[in-house]
Scaffold this active site. Structure first.
Site, PDB file in Angstrom:
ATOM      1  CG  HIS A 122      -1.902   0.999   1.394  1.00  0.00           C
ATOM      2  ND1 HIS A 122      -1.623   2.286   1.768  1.00  0.00           N
ATOM      3  CD2 HIS A 122      -3.244   0.938   1.216  1.00  0.00           C
ATOM      4  CE1 HIS A 122      -2.755   2.983   1.822  1.00  0.00           C
ATOM      5  NE2 HIS A 122      -3.760   2.185   1.485  1.00  0.00           N
ATOM      6  CG  ASP A 199       0.619  -2.291   6.048  1.00  0.00           C
ATOM      7  OD1 ASP A 199      -0.265  -2.362   6.932  1.00  0.00           O
ATOM      8  OD2 ASP A 199       0.477  -1.672   4.974  1.00  0.00           O
ATOM      9  CD  GLN A 202      -6.849  -4.484   4.279  1.00  0.00           C
ATOM     10  OE1 GLN A 202      -7.818  -5.160   4.600  1.00  0.00           O
ATOM     11  NE2 GLN A 202      -6.974  -3.240   3.849  1.00  0.00           N
ATOM     12  CE  LYS A 225      -7.029  -0.251   6.284  1.00  0.00           C
ATOM     13  NZ  LYS A 225      -7.745   0.356   5.174  1.00  0.00           N
ATOM     14  CB  CYS A 364      -3.551   3.320  -1.617  1.00  0.00           C
ATOM     15  SG  CYS A 364      -4.684   4.623  -1.230  1.00  0.00           S
TER      16      CYS A 364
HETATM   17  N1  PLP Z   1      -1.746  -0.562   4.526  1.00  0.00           N
HETATM   18  C1  PLP Z   1      -2.750  -1.275   4.005  1.00  0.00           C
HETATM   19  C2  PLP Z   1      -2.460  -2.666   3.517  1.00  0.00           C
HETATM   20  C3  PLP Z   1      -4.032  -0.727   3.908  1.00  0.00           C
HETATM   21  O1  PLP Z   1      -5.006  -1.447   3.365  1.00  0.00           O
HETATM   22  C4  PLP Z   1      -4.255   0.588   4.393  1.00  0.00           C
HETATM   23  C5  PLP Z   1      -5.577   1.228   4.285  1.00  0.00           C
HETATM   24  O2  PLP Z   1      -6.238   1.199   3.280  1.00  0.00           O
HETATM   25  C6  PLP Z   1      -3.174   1.283   4.941  1.00  0.00           C
HETATM   26  C7  PLP Z   1      -1.936   0.679   4.997  1.00  0.00           C
HETATM   27  C8  PLP Z   1      -3.306   2.681   5.463  1.00  0.00           C
HETATM   28  O3  PLP Z   1      -4.038   2.720   6.624  1.00  0.00           O
HETATM   29  P1  PLP Z   1      -4.529   4.103   7.220  1.00  0.00           P
HETATM   30  O4  PLP Z   1      -5.106   4.901   6.088  1.00  0.00           O
HETATM   31  O5  PLP Z   1      -5.533   3.701   8.210  1.00  0.00           O
HETATM   32  O6  PLP Z   1      -3.378   4.796   7.784  1.00  0.00           O
END
Ligand code: PLP
Length: 406
Positions: A122, A199, A202, A225, A364
């Site tokens: 992401h 990360d 998910q 999430k 993203c």
């Molecule tokens: N990493 C992953 C795999 C995600 O799906 C997301 C959110 O869509 C993020 C990072 C970013 O999370 P946040 O926008 O809550 O900081």
């Protein structure tokens, strides 16, 4: 016994209609809905228990501090961290990974040092490392995925060289649902003195996480999430790494003493939490974690495995639809494209008319879209409250979209 209807009844929004149809919410990968207990906790915190934390010598401030600080132990339990001091609160994964970039990596990495990433990260796990490439000449090394969307951990390990300082990988892809063997990657990194950043945005939603078993240095989760409020999040940061980190943001709460000439820091993790934090958001996240734990992470995972298999078999029956990513053991996230010229945005608009909420776009993940040679996909992402019946509604809506664009 997993009672999905009882779980659904805990989420008030799931009984509403959208465009005259019962809501089928399949955009959980973007953000999950909130159970009544979380909504009640937010209401209670603002209506009866609100004050700033850490600094008051009055009843409400002490109460708010107790509730807020109590969440650290809940997160530590949720991730099986060794101690609650290893949990840093933040607003979500984006902030967490920027903290690692500014506070741990920026002072240590030099031009030519390498950070390993996979193509399915992401942007939150890409852009903070691009900052270091741009500003300090750090090299980003990209590891490709396999044709089925899986990630071979050996390829990540093979990419580790004498100049590699960090490996930053997702535990579960937000587009393909691929689950990554982060324990194998973290173990290999540790043997070579490389720092591992995971990360967990998910993965932590869909099954149990054990950071000690994974053996990583950093593991980020994001509250919104996890059925909690937006603007809440937490990161496990191994104590040795915290000791090496300088503060990223300066201000109140993160200091021990400030004079005209000098400043000394509070102990970790407070040192990394400048300013008034998301007090109520964090309290709400704690209640959301309690809620998930009360249902049971293994039980949630089993329910979602069944949904994944069912959704996969129904989607496989549509020969005009391509699911991106079929890695063994993948999670309940399906990105797909339809044959023909229909854009993912148009498909999602038609699904919306049927009450089905999905996401369309690049999610993203620019490098992944480049790798897949796609401009956009539709993504249906499932949660603990989704049902097989909702998969059927999705399929009917997709058939309609296909008929309209055929
Ligand atoms: N990493 C992953 C795999 C995600 O799906 C997301 C959110 O869509 C993020 C990072 C970013 O999370 P946040 O926008 O809550 O900081």
């Amino acid at each position: 016994m997993y009672d999905v209807n009882a779980i659904r009844a805990d989420f008030p929004i799931l009984s509403r209609e959208v465009n005259g149809k019962p809501l089928v919410y399949l955009d959980n990968g973007a953000s999950a809905q909130k159970p009544q207990v979380v909504i009640d906790a937010i209401n209670q915190a603002y209506s009866q228990e609100y004050a700033n934390v850490h600094r008051g010598l009055h009843y409400l401030s002490n109460l708010a501090t107790e509730k807020y600080e109590g969440v650290r132990a809940k997160v530590a339990n949720f991730l099986n961290a060794g101690s609650e001091e290893e949990i840093i609160f933040n607003t979500g994964t984006t902030e967490a990974l920027n903290l690692v970039s500014y506070a741990w990596a920026a002072p240590r990495l030099e031009a030519g040092d390498e950070i390993i990433l996979t193509v399915m990260e992401h942007h939150a796990n890409i852009v903070p490392w691009h900052f270091l490439r741009e500003r300090q000449g750090v090299v980003l090394k990209w590891v490709d995925i396999e044709p089925d969307g899986s990630l071979d951990p050996q390829k990540v390990i093979d990419a580790m060289g004498p100049r590699t300082k960090m490996v930053c990988v997702t535990h579960m892809s937000n587009v393909l649902g691929t689950v990554v063997d982060v324990a194998a990657i973290s173990a290999a990194a540790r043997e070579r003195g490389i720092v591992s950043v995971i990360d967990g945005s998910q993965a932590a939603v869909h099954g149990p996480v054990d950071v000690q078993q994974i053996g990583c240095d950093f593991y980020a989760i994001t509250g919104h999430k996890l059925y909690g409020p937006s603007g809440s999040g937490a990161m496990y940061a191994r104590a040795e790494r915290q000791a090496e980190m300088r503060p990223f943001m300066g201000g109140g709460d993160m200091i021990r003493e400030v004079t005209k000439d000098n400043v000394t820091w509070a102990d970790a993790p407070m040192k990394f939490e400048a300013g008034t934090p998301g007090i109520v958001q964090t309290i709400g996240m704690g209640v959301a974690l309690d809620y998930m734990t009360s249902i049971g992470m293994e039980a949630i995972a089993a329910h979602e495995r069944d949904l994944t298999q069912y959704a996969q078999s129904r989607l496989d029956g549509l020969n005009w639809l391509q699911v991106q990513g079929k890695a063994p053991g993948k999670g309940a996230i399906f990105s797909f494209t339809l044959d023909g010229a229909a854009h993912a945005h148009d498909i999602s608009t038609i699904l919306d008319k049927k009450g089905v909420a999905v996401r369309a776009g690049q999610h993203c993940t620019g490098p992944l879209m480049q790798h897949l040679e796609l401009n956009a996909t539709c993504r249906a992402s499932f949660a603990m409250y989704n049902t097989r019946d909702e998969v059927d509604v999705l399929i009917e809506a997709l058939e309609l979209a296909h008929d309209l664009f055929a």
